[in-house]
Design an enzyme around this catalytic site. Structure first.
Site, mmCIF file in Angstrom:
data_model
loop_
_atom_site.group_PDB
_atom_site.id
_atom_site.type_symbol
_atom_site.label_atom_id
_atom_site.label_comp_id
_atom_site.label_asym_id
_atom_site.label_seq_id
_atom_site.Cartn_x
_atom_site.Cartn_y
_atom_site.Cartn_z
ATOM 1 C CB SER A 132 16.890 -2.734 55.172
ATOM 2 O OG SER A 132 16.240 -1.757 55.822
ATOM 3 C CE LYS A 186 19.086 -1.800 52.533
ATOM 4 N NZ LYS A 186 19.452 -0.297 52.536
ATOM 5 C CG HIS A 189 14.041 -0.987 51.752
ATOM 6 N ND1 HIS A 189 14.904 -0.287 52.295
ATOM 7 C CD2 HIS A 189 13.315 -1.913 52.664
ATOM 8 C CE1 HIS A 189 14.836 -0.158 53.615
ATOM 9 N NE2 HIS A 189 13.838 -1.009 53.775
ATOM 10 C CG ASN A 190 17.715 2.300 50.975
ATOM 11 O OD1 ASN A 190 17.254 1.191 51.479
ATOM 12 N ND2 ASN A 190 18.934 2.690 51.182
ATOM 13 C CD GLU A 193 15.096 4.030 54.236
ATOM 14 O OE1 GLU A 193 15.540 3.011 54.296
ATOM 15 O OE2 GLU A 193 16.257 4.862 54.265
#
Ligand code: 6PG
Length: 472
Positions: A132, A186, A189-190, A193
């Site tokens: 990222s 990940k 995480h997105n 986000e």
């Protein structure tokens, strides 16, 4: 002769930047790309930056593999999906036992798990790695979330640790767990986000339409907020995006950009994973839904013609409340994201270290923010308690949830959509309510389907005596 410390296939922007980052850290990197023209462009770029001495370009795949020291670590940075499987098949005949493929795209974690399981019996390691930080991060220090074959991770560890962002001298790269663990983290995480971005956009909507602020004024507020508890990369770039001026028209750029947001899948995957595991992640779900609504521009235009334009009266909301509302929404969203990760860890036997995850998100990645350091501390003693009951966050929530409430209420009255912030508030209110309303749901389920219920103090699998002629 095999002289490269690592190999990298796929020289589009992210791949090129990772390769340059590797070279800059003093490691020799062999590079390959399907179209040889791109390899030449890359070499020219490396030369310009004085890094060509650390680059071994190879247009032939067999020669590329042979150029990498054994056991080999080969990064592939190609489009997620079928191109990854194709690349694995191309590579396989050239690899030897103990070598590893390190896939660094935004892959679906179940695909990563499948590839890991496929390569394991062949003696080939597979690392599914979340990277990222966008293009800049790839070049100068991303956050790197590693999952997959632990043995092969140790071969690649020095390089991956060196190219990652640093926070207080600690590398923002860590091995998190087997199989698809890295890509799962990940993905979440997105998802987080998405939530952060949507909540910021909702606040911007109030500033623009409710408070009558110009993009420049809104920009100044975000720049100010970035000095306080909201300090984060996304708040910082929001300040810049709002300040940008279109060179052709001289108008604020943000006002010229079409209000349709794209999405490539990680938000949807986060929401699906959360739902499948029974973990409420309403902020992420709201953010994904908001993007889908945004993309239906024609429908929105038609519906506005039916219901009329919002009666843009001055919103009864202060900037101080907006700031705190954003903080409260963010805490709820991160609490949900970590809860999803904790559950996936249990279900998949990944043993994911929540504190380490918070730590490697403190720099390099898109969601880097001041309060991730507090989250890392909250999880440092182990455990996977919901952040909303961790003392530091209890204090923050007690201070900020009244503002979230005020903002969501005023937004509802003022007709400002807040799909994400209101979802965060409702989650918080549901989460903290000892006596909910599912007793009624259980009664309804038993009425029409004899699904049974538990009576407090009397035990479960009981049924009601319902009127037989009703509900038919
Ligand atoms: C990152 C970003 C990166 C990318 C997203 C955008 O962590 O560096 O998340 O992975 O920008 O894929 O996703 P959408 O296109 O779905 O918004």
């Amino acid at each position: 002769m095999s002289t490269a410390d690592i190999g990298l296939i796929g020289l589009a922007v992210m791949g090129s930047n990772l390769a340059l980052n590797i070279a800059e850290k003093g490691y020799t990197v062999a590079v390959h790309n399907r179209s040889a023209g791109r390899i030449d462009e890359f070499v020219a770029m490396a030369k310009e930056q004085g890094l060509d001495g650390k680059v071994i370009p190879k247009a032939d795949l067999a020669e590329f593999v042979a150029a990498v020291k054994r056991p080999r670590s080969i990064i592939i940075m190609v489009k997620a999906g079928a191109p990854v499987d194709e690349m694995i098949e191309h590579l396989l005949p050239h690899l030897e036992q103990g070598d590893a493929i390190i896939e660094c795209g935004n892959s679906l974690f179940t695909d990563t798990q499948r590839r890991f399981d496929y390569l394991k019996p062949k003696g080939i390691g597979y690392l599914g790695v979340g990277v990222s930080g966008g293009e800049e991060g790839a070049r100068h220090g991303p956050s790197i979330m590693v999952g997959g074959s632990k043995e092969q991770w140790h071969n690649a560890e020095p390089v991956l640790t060196a190219i990652a962002a640093q926070f207080n001298g600690e590398s923002c790269c860590a091995y998190l767990g087997e199989g698809g663990a890295g890509h799962f983290v990940k993905t979440i995480h997105n998802g987080i986000e998405y939530g952060d971005m949507q909540m910021i956009a909702e606040v911007y909507g109030v500033m623009r339409d409710g408070l009558g602020m110009s993009p420049k004024q809104a920009s100044d507020v975000f720049k100010e907020w970035n000095k306080g508890p909201l300090n984060s990369y996304l708040i910082e770039i929001t300040g810049h995006v709002l300040a940008a001026v279109d060179s052709e028209s001289g108008k604020p750029l943000v006002e010229l950009i079409l209000d349709k947001a794209g999405q490539k899948g990680t938000g949807v995957w986060s929401a699906i994973a959360a739902q499948q595991m029974g973990v409420p992640a309403t902020a992420i779900e709201g953010a994904v839904a908001a993007r889908s609504i945004s993309s239906r521009k024609d429908e929105r235009v038609a519906a506005e013609a039916i219901y009329g334009k919002r009666n843009a009266t001055k919103a009864n909301i202060t900037l101080a409340d907006l700031e705190k509302a954003l903080l409260a929404g963010k805490i709820v969203s991160y609490a949900q994201g970590f809860a999803v990760i904790a559950k996936a860890s249990d279900e998949n036997g990944w043993n994911l270290p929540l504190s380490t995850i918070a730590k490697i998100w403190r720099a390099g990645c898109i969601i880097r923010s001041r309060f991730l350091d507090q989250m890392a501390a909250a999880y440092s003693k182990g455990g996977n308690t919901n952040l909303l009951v961790v003392p530091d966050f209890v204090t923050l929530m007690k201070d900020s949830h009244p503002s979230l409430r005020k903002v969501v209420a005023a937004a509802a009255v003022g007709e400002f959509p807040m799909i994400c912030l209101s979802a965060a508030l409702s989650y918080f209110d549901s989460f903290r309510q000892a006596q909910g309303t599912a007793n009624l749901i259980q009664g309804q389920r038993d009425f029409f389907g004899a699904h049974g219920f538990e009576i407090v103090g009397r035990g479960g699998d009981l049924h009601g005596t319902w009127p037989s002629t009703l509900g038919k």
